[in-house]
Scaffold this motif. Structure first.
Motif, PDB file in Angstrom:
ATOM      1  N   GLN A 259       0.824  -1.209   0.000  1.00 52.64           N
ATOM      2  CA  GLN A 259       0.000   0.000   0.000  1.00 52.64           C
ATOM      3  C   GLN A 259       0.860   1.262   0.000  1.00 52.64           C
ATOM      4  OE1 GLN A 259      -2.300   0.597   3.541  1.00 52.64           O
ATOM      5  NE2 GLN A 259      -3.839   1.832   2.515  1.00 52.64           N
ATOM      6  N   PRO A 262       3.667   3.843  -4.158  1.00 51.13           N
ATOM      7  CA  PRO A 262       2.754   4.501  -5.106  1.00 51.13           C
ATOM      8  C   PRO A 262       2.719   3.809  -6.471  1.00 51.13           C
ATOM      9  CG  PRO A 262       4.508   6.004  -4.356  1.00 51.13           C
ATOM     10  CD  PRO A 262       4.785   4.691  -3.723  1.00 51.13           C
ATOM     11  N   ALA A 263       3.770   3.072  -6.802  1.00 54.08           N
ATOM     12  CA  ALA A 263       3.821   2.457  -8.125  1.00 54.08           C
ATOM     13  C   ALA A 263       3.295   1.032  -8.132  1.00 54.08           C
ATOM     14  CB  ALA A 263       5.273   2.475  -8.626  1.00 54.08           C
ATOM     15  N   ASP A 264       2.814   0.564  -6.986  1.00 56.59           N
ATOM     16  CA  ASP A 264       2.415  -0.841  -6.907  1.00 56.59           C
ATOM     17  C   ASP A 264       1.083  -1.069  -7.634  1.00 56.59           C
ATOM     18  OD1 ASP A 264       3.097  -3.330  -4.676  1.00 56.59           O
ATOM     19  OD2 ASP A 264       1.185  -3.336  -5.762  1.00 56.59           O
ATOM     20  N   PRO A 265       1.057  -1.967  -8.604  1.00 57.36           N
ATOM     21  CA  PRO A 265      -0.190  -2.173  -9.365  1.00 57.36           C
ATOM     22  C   PRO A 265      -1.326  -2.745  -8.517  1.00 57.36           C
ATOM     23  CG  PRO A 265       1.491  -3.790 -10.000  1.00 57.36           C
ATOM     24  CD  PRO A 265       2.164  -2.803  -9.106  1.00 57.36           C
ATOM     25  N   ALA A 267      -1.783  -2.307  -5.237  1.00 58.83           N
ATOM     26  CA  ALA A 267      -2.274  -1.222  -4.380  1.00 58.83           C
ATOM     27  C   ALA A 267      -3.148  -0.286  -5.191  1.00 58.83           C
ATOM     28  CB  ALA A 267      -1.098  -0.472  -3.774  1.00 58.83           C
ATOM     29  N   GLU A 268      -2.821  -0.103  -6.443  1.00 57.70           N
ATOM     30  CA  GLU A 268      -3.602   0.781  -7.292  1.00 57.70           C
ATOM     31  C   GLU A 268      -4.996   0.210  -7.536  1.00 57.70           C
ATOM     32  OE1 GLU A 268      -2.017   1.752 -11.191  1.00 57.70           O
ATOM     33  OE2 GLU A 268      -3.992   2.645 -11.557  1.00 57.70           O
ATOM     34  N   VAL A 269      -5.047  -1.099  -7.775  1.00 57.36           N
ATOM     35  CA  VAL A 269      -6.359  -1.735  -7.960  1.00 57.36           C
ATOM     36  C   VAL A 269      -7.203  -1.542  -6.702  1.00 57.36           C
ATOM     37  CG1 VAL A 269      -7.562  -3.922  -8.273  1.00 57.36           C
ATOM     38  CG2 VAL A 269      -5.520  -3.430  -9.622  1.00 57.36           C
ATOM     39  N   ALA A 271      -6.985   0.688  -4.508  1.00 54.12           N
ATOM     40  CA  ALA A 271      -7.337   2.086  -4.272  1.00 54.12           C
ATOM     41  C   ALA A 271      -8.355   2.599  -5.278  1.00 54.12           C
ATOM     42  CB  ALA A 271      -6.073   2.950  -4.305  1.00 54.12           C
ATOM     43  N   THR A 272      -8.331   2.096  -6.500  1.00 53.58           N
ATOM     44  CA  THR A 272      -9.146   2.724  -7.543  1.00 53.58           C
ATOM     45  C   THR A 272     -10.335   1.888  -8.001  1.00 53.58           C
ATOM     46  OG1 THR A 272      -7.682   1.818  -9.238  1.00 53.58           O
ATOM     47  CG2 THR A 272      -7.198   4.042  -8.463  1.00 53.58           C
ATOM     48  N   ARG A 273     -10.284   0.572  -7.781  1.00 55.86           N
ATOM     49  CA  ARG A 273     -11.424  -0.246  -8.238  1.00 55.86           C
ATOM     50  C   ARG A 273     -12.383  -0.504  -7.085  1.00 55.86           C
ATOM     51  NH1 ARG A 273      -9.694  -4.124 -12.196  1.00 55.86           N
ATOM     52  NH2 ARG A 273     -11.768  -5.018 -11.887  1.00 55.86           N
TER      53      ARG A 273
END
Ligand code: SF4
Ligand code: SF4
Lengths: 298, 417
Positions: A259, A262-265, A267-269, A271-273
């Motif tokens: 988490q 910031p570049a972790d894919p 963590a991005e999922v 956070a955004t999905r």
């Protein structure tokens, strides 16, 4: 579909021997607990009349342990916070992950308990939900019948099924873990990277944490007789490797991420999905996130 | 085998790691602490509130409470997977856990009861030690040992002036008052251990500590009443036999029925309260019918119906309630009623501890508990019928030994039997 996996299957070549995992775990714990011990001896006298739990509940004060964990977290800004992502749409129920986990973490294949497991959910047209996880799903779901326990099975005609899917489960490494809260000796604890660990040298084996986990993630290790649970393969992720189950999943249904990166894919999922967690009503703040979850899953 | 598999049978959809983890010893633990707390409260009713009619049973109850204390400790040790590490609870108590304070509360309580007993029996130790000494060279070996024991127990204080006796009395009253909250805490928090497990739909209720405390008092009073009757009867029979028929004068009097009547009144009050609280809990769950109710109603009303409504409420509460309420209470009726009440409280612990683990967290499966009867291995010994019987009988043995040193009945000075 996976009836004949060789017993030595998905054990990665770069895997550290499973036995090394625990000393690393308990070593870290030792250092903490010795420091803790001196503090707590002082606290003991005060604690007799005012247990920290009361203070925490009434005044919102943080216990020594929590303050320390926070201190550790701020000291090292780069400390990861591990999160797990399960995409149930991708799971085919092969059970490779369960086998890999058992191999990696010294849990006998024959043991009727597992750090991780796969559930099969079959919902029929009459709205009934049928679920099973024979042998924690480690041999895959080769039989169409639902396992009802006590040697009984239930056959469901394919035309009666309205939907069916697999759900891999594991410890949620909760941010507010009831298992940690109830441990009378502090043998299970939340490490700064977010993973909940058990000190095999300190656990007294009371089973309070086993009963306190709303997800059935815990059991007793048959050899060490201490509380046992998924650690996200702490011994691997702390060295930059993937957990055994993640590595074993050929379909990408299991993924791990940080988490704090910031570049972790992953963590991005998260956070955004639109992701789901299990049993949010318990207030445990689980760190396993699910894609494609169904309301039927408990 | 994974821990718990021996005695758990799974049915329908149960999570792979779910087993009945807290087994018979965790049924025994609250049962025994309940007896401890209950008998202490009974003795304090006399020492603190001066309920005169309870005088005869007060000492008895106090010594019994002391003897029962290990009964609260042994089940936990037998249950732990690592009993050799139990001291960790004192070394690094983790106070967010309800169990963490156990060591401290237990030690406090132990100290209070031990001190109260000492003040209560100080005079007796002194008198007895002096008397045994006065026997001179003719003493038997046993008497010598007893004299040594009594002398040690005086802790070097031989003061028997009226002033010091008054002080003793004050101390007893103080300790008995301080002991009530500690005893209730010792047990109430056993209830908290369960009531605070949010993962368990049956356990989770703030009423749990209260229910535990009230039923503890119920069980403690019953056990004291029962053993008081038995011990008094045995004593008076033995006395009668020894003196021969017709020479009844010096024999110990048989049971004082007024003590029994008074005590059973208290038993009635607490029993009625306990049952009302439990029923309130049940009704509330059914009325609010949360998600978990779909499995709870099946577990309570269908699968555990016999255990809960027949064995616990019927046989263990309703029948004794009627028996004690009917006029002209007799000894025999009291004995049967107290036995039933004890049974009911044991069943209540069983239904809470085992019943709470008899359904899955998925709300779609069940677990059945099979009590290991024959001890094939250590696990079945420790957490089986034999282990439970050991836990129950050990305090009785201890009480027998204690009663040799602390006379639980008033007797003539200088006439040890
Ligand atoms: S899932 Fe269970 S074992 Fe894992 S951290 Fe949460 S409460 Fe603890
Ligand atoms: S079983 Fe071990 S880790 Fe779990 S609560 Fe008890 S002492 Fe703590």
């Amino acid at each position: 579909m996976s009836a004949d996996i060789p017993e030595s299957m998905p054990h990665g070549t770069e895997t550290s021997p499973a036995v090394q995992q625990q000393p690393a775990e308990s070593g870290a714990r030792r250092a903490v607990s010795r420091r803790d011990f001196l503090k707590k001896t002082g606290l003991l006298a005060a604690g007799i009349l005012t247990p920290a739990v009361a203070l925490e509940v009434i005044f919102g004060l943080k216990g020594a342990g929590a303050a320390q964990a926070e201190g550790l977290a701020t000291a090292a800004k780069t400390t990861p916070h591990w999160q797990f992502l399960v995409d149930t749409n991708k799971c085919v129920g092969c059970g490779f992950c369960v086998k890999a986990c058992k191999l990696e973490n010294e849990i006998p294949y024959t043991l009727n308990a597992s750090r991780t497991w796969v559930e099969r959910h079959v919902i029929t047209k009459d709205g009934e939900s049928h679920v099973d996880s024979p042998h924690a799903g480690q041999y895959g779901f080769t039989e169409p019948e639902i396992d009802l326990g006590e040697g009984k099975t239930l056959a469901i005609a394919p035309e009666d099924i309205s939907k069916a899917f697999f759900v891999p489960k594991l410890c949620n490494q909760c941010n507010h873990p009831p298992c940690v809260q109830v441990c009378p000796v502090g043998a299970t604890y939340k490490s700064p990277d977010g993973v909940v660990l058990v000190d095999r040298k300190w656990c007294i084996g009371c089973g309070y944490c086993v009963n306190a986990c709303p997800y059935g993630a815990r059991f007793f290790h048959p050899k060490y007789h201490t509380a046992e649970k998924c650690t996200f393969c702490e011994h691997r992720i702390s060295k930059g490797l993937k957990p055994a189950c993640v590595q074993a999943c050929a379909f990408g249904a299991r993924q791990i991420g940080d988490q704090n990166d910031p570049a972790d894919p992953v963590a991005e999922v998260v956070a955004t999905r639109r992701v789901e967690v299990l049993k949010a009503e318990f207030g445990t703040d689980p760190q396993c996130f699910y894609l494609g979850m169904d309301a039927e899953v408990r | 085998m994974v821990h718990g598999e021996i005695w758990t049978i799974k049915e329908l959809w149960v999570l792979p790691n779910e087993y009945i983890i807290w087994a018979i010893q965790i049924v025994m633990y609250p049962f025994m602490t309940g007896l401890v707390a209950g008998s202490f409260v009974l003795s304090s009713l006399y020492h603190v509130f001066g309920i005169k009619k309870l005088e005869g049973i007060a000492r008895f109850a106090l010594v019994f409470s002391f003897a029962l204390l290990p009964g609260a400790l042994i089940p936990l040790l037998l249950h732990l997977q690592h009993p050799e590490r139990s001291i960790n609870v004192m070394m690094t108590p983790h106070f967010t856990s309800a169990i963490a304070a156990f060591g401290i509360v237990f030690s406090c309580y132990f100290a209070i009861v031990a001190a109260e007993i000492w003040f209560l029996y100080r005079r007796h130790f002194i008198d007895h030690s002096r008397y045994l000494q006065s026997l001179g060279k003719d003493r038997t070996f046993g008497q010598r040992v007893l004299q040594l024991v009594h002398t040690i127990l005086t802790l070097g204080s031989f003061e028997t002036s009226e002033e010091s006796m008054r002080k003793d009395h004050k101390a007893i009253k103080l300790l008995a008052s301080a002991g009530i909250p500690v005893a209730l805490f010792l047990h109430g928090y056993a209830g908290f251990i369960f009531g605070s497990v949010k993962a368990n739909a049956l356990w989770l209720t703030p009423l749990m500590p209260v229910i535990f405390i009230v039923s503890a008092v119920v069980s403690g009073i019953s056990l004291c009443l029962l053993s008081y009757i038995i011990v008094s009867e045995v004593r008076s029979r033995r006395g009668r036999r020894r003196l021969g028929k017709g020479k009844l004068k010096g024999a110990a009097p048989s049971v004082d029925i007024s003590v029994i009547k008074m005590t059973s009144k208290f038993l009635l009050i607490f029993l009625a309260t306990a049952v009302s609280l439990e029923l309130l809990d049940l009704v509330f769950r059914g009325y609010t019918a949360l998600n978990s109710w779909r499995i709870l109603k099946d577990a309570l009303y269908v699968r555990d119906f016999r255990n809960i409504f027949i064995l616990q409420y019927g046989l263990g509460a309703f029948v004794p309630l009627v028996m004690l309420l009917l006029p002209r209470l007799t000894l025999r009726r009291t004995v049967v009623a107290t036995l039933l009440v004890l049974w009911g409280v044991l069943m209540m612990r069983y239904n809470v501890v085992i019943g709470g683990q008899s359904f899955s967290q998925t709300f779609a499966g069940y677990m059945h508990y099979k009590l290991p009867v024959i001890p094939y291995d250590v696990e079945r010994l420790k957490e089986g019928l034999v282990g439970a019987l050991i836990v129950f009988s050990f305090p009785m043995l201890l009480f027998y030994i204690y009663s040799k040193v602390f006379p639980v009945f008033p007797r003539q000075p200088h006439s040890p039997d």
